[in-house]
Design a protein around this motif. Structure first.
Motif, PDB file in Angstrom:
ATOM      1  N   GLN A 128      56.492  54.767  30.931  1.00 44.09           N
ATOM      2  CA  GLN A 128      57.238  55.571  29.951  1.00 44.09           C
ATOM      3  C   GLN A 128      57.218  57.057  30.328  1.00 44.09           C
ATOM      4  O   GLN A 128      58.217  57.756  30.168  1.00 44.09           O
ATOM      5  N   ALA A 167      62.316  58.137  19.062  1.00 41.98           N
ATOM      6  CA  ALA A 167      61.638  57.586  20.251  1.00 41.98           C
ATOM      7  C   ALA A 167      61.430  58.686  21.284  1.00 41.98           C
ATOM      8  O   ALA A 167      62.352  59.072  21.993  1.00 41.98           O
ATOM      9  N   ASN A 168      60.220  59.203  21.344  1.00 42.41           N
ATOM     10  CA  ASN A 168      59.913  60.302  22.274  1.00 42.41           C
ATOM     11  C   ASN A 168      58.973  59.890  23.395  1.00 42.41           C
ATOM     12  O   ASN A 168      58.678  60.683  24.275  1.00 42.41           O
ATOM     13  N   GLY A 169      58.449  58.681  23.342  1.00 40.13           N
ATOM     14  CA  GLY A 169      57.518  58.231  24.368  1.00 40.13           C
ATOM     15  C   GLY A 169      56.136  58.841  24.183  1.00 40.13           C
ATOM     16  O   GLY A 169      55.859  59.510  23.179  1.00 40.13           O
ATOM     17  N   PRO A 170      55.263  58.597  25.189  1.00 39.75           N
ATOM     18  CA  PRO A 170      53.880  59.070  25.071  1.00 39.75           C
ATOM     19  C   PRO A 170      53.810  60.589  24.964  1.00 39.75           C
ATOM     20  O   PRO A 170      54.576  61.299  25.606  1.00 39.75           O
TER      21      PRO A 170
END
Lengths: 128, 201
Positions: free
Chosen positions: B128, B178-181
């Motif tokens: 990710q 949804a921005n990821g880690p």
């Protein structure tokens, strides 16, 4: 109260490696009836066609995200009370609040450990 | 405007300078003389910057460096996935052998395998993060292309030939969030999430 570990569990993640890891951890927890989906749309089709007792879903998937799947599940008359755990790398407060508002049963942030997974599953199944 | 048409964005400053210079007739006041000098210098600076940008070897960046970097990053994801799956193969074999061991070492083996499973989830996070980097590289590529296109006077032609941006469906809340880690310290911990969820009960 003993948990019913014979329930069907659906795990949803677009990373097949992650599906394999969660499946193996569930097997260690004696959940043997596990099915998989790689995005929210596929998961929704399986949920509507099958008889599942728990969903464990990632958030960041295309075309349908885990949050959108959760909303569809909660809007579905037959599925609305299905225990739903989000396991995701999305760790902003706004994500947790949005998931809670959409009706998530519990929320696990990646990377996670097996003990956290066991604890959250027990919690949501006991309250189901 | 030059040629009576629509000037490219980057030519507007020059056009404005030219128009002001043409409008200045008769004896100049001291203020107008200073303004004229500044405008002349500004026009020279714009022309110099344009020629410097046009002279950059940016085709290497958009044609070679960025595609090569994204290919390398894709290969990292592929190779780590392959390695992770080989580790998982070995773990599953160990779990099969577990039944042939006495209870105590069998439990120790299972604990060790569990730790390996937990550690292997790095591949998802890594993937990710790399996807975010690839997205950033593609955005840089587009910006570089736009800047050099402007410096080469290709903007008007590009604007005329470019199709209108596709108007897709609006993002869902799930997609928008949804921005990821997150980097360490930017997100909330599991303990903070547990407290936050408990506060709603």
């Amino acid at each position: 109260m003993a948990l019913d570990k014979s329930i069907n569990v659906l795990i949803v993640d677009d990373y097949r490696t992650m599906l394999r890891i969660i499946r193996n951890l569930l097997k260690q927890l004696e959940f043997d009836n596990v099915d998989e989906a790689t995005d929210g749309q596929e998961a929704l089709s399986k949920l509507r066609a099958g008889n599942f007792g728990l969903v464990i879903s990632d958030w960041n998937m295309a075309p349908m995200t885990g949050l959108d799947l959760l909303k569809e599940v909660r809007a579905d008359q037959r599925l609305r009370n299905l225990p739903f755990i989000m396991i995701t790398a999305e760790s902003k407060t706004e994500n947790v609040i949005a998931a809670k508002a959409a009706g998530v049963s519990n929320y696990i942030v990646k990377p996670f450990n097996a003990e956290t997974l066991r604890e959250k599953i027990e919690k949501v199944l006991v309250h189901a | 405007m030059p040629d009576g048409g629509i000037a490219p964005e980057d030519d507007r400053i020059e056009a404005v300078v030219r128009q002001i210079l043409v409008s200045m007739t008769g004896d100049l006041t001291a203020k107008e003389a200073v303004l004229l000098a500044e405008l002349t210098a500004l026009g020279r600076t714009v022309a110099r910057v344009k020629s410097e940008i046009a002279a950059l070897q940016v085709d290497d960046i958009t044609g070679s460096h960025i595609p090569s970097a994204t290919d390398e990053l894709d290969a990292i994801v592929e190779n780590t996935a392959k390695a992770t799956n080989e580790i998982l193969d070995a773990c599953e074999l160990l779990e099969q052998l577990q039944g042939s061991l006495p209870a105590e070492p069998a439990q120790r083996m299972q604990d060790a395998v569990t730790r390996i499973y937990e550690a292997c989830s790095f591949q998802d996070i890594t993937g990710q993060r790399i996807s975010k980097v690839v997205g950033a590289l593609k955005a840089i590529e587009a910006r570089v292309d736009a800047v050099t296109g402007a410096a080469n006077g290709r903007v008007a032609a590009a604007q005329a030939s470019a199709p209108a941006p596709a108007v897709g469906p609006a993002l869902t809340q799930g997609q928008a969030l949804a921005n990821g880690p997150q980097l360490p310290g930017a997100g909330v911990s599991q303990e903070e999430i547990d407290r936050l969820l408990a506060s709603f009960d």
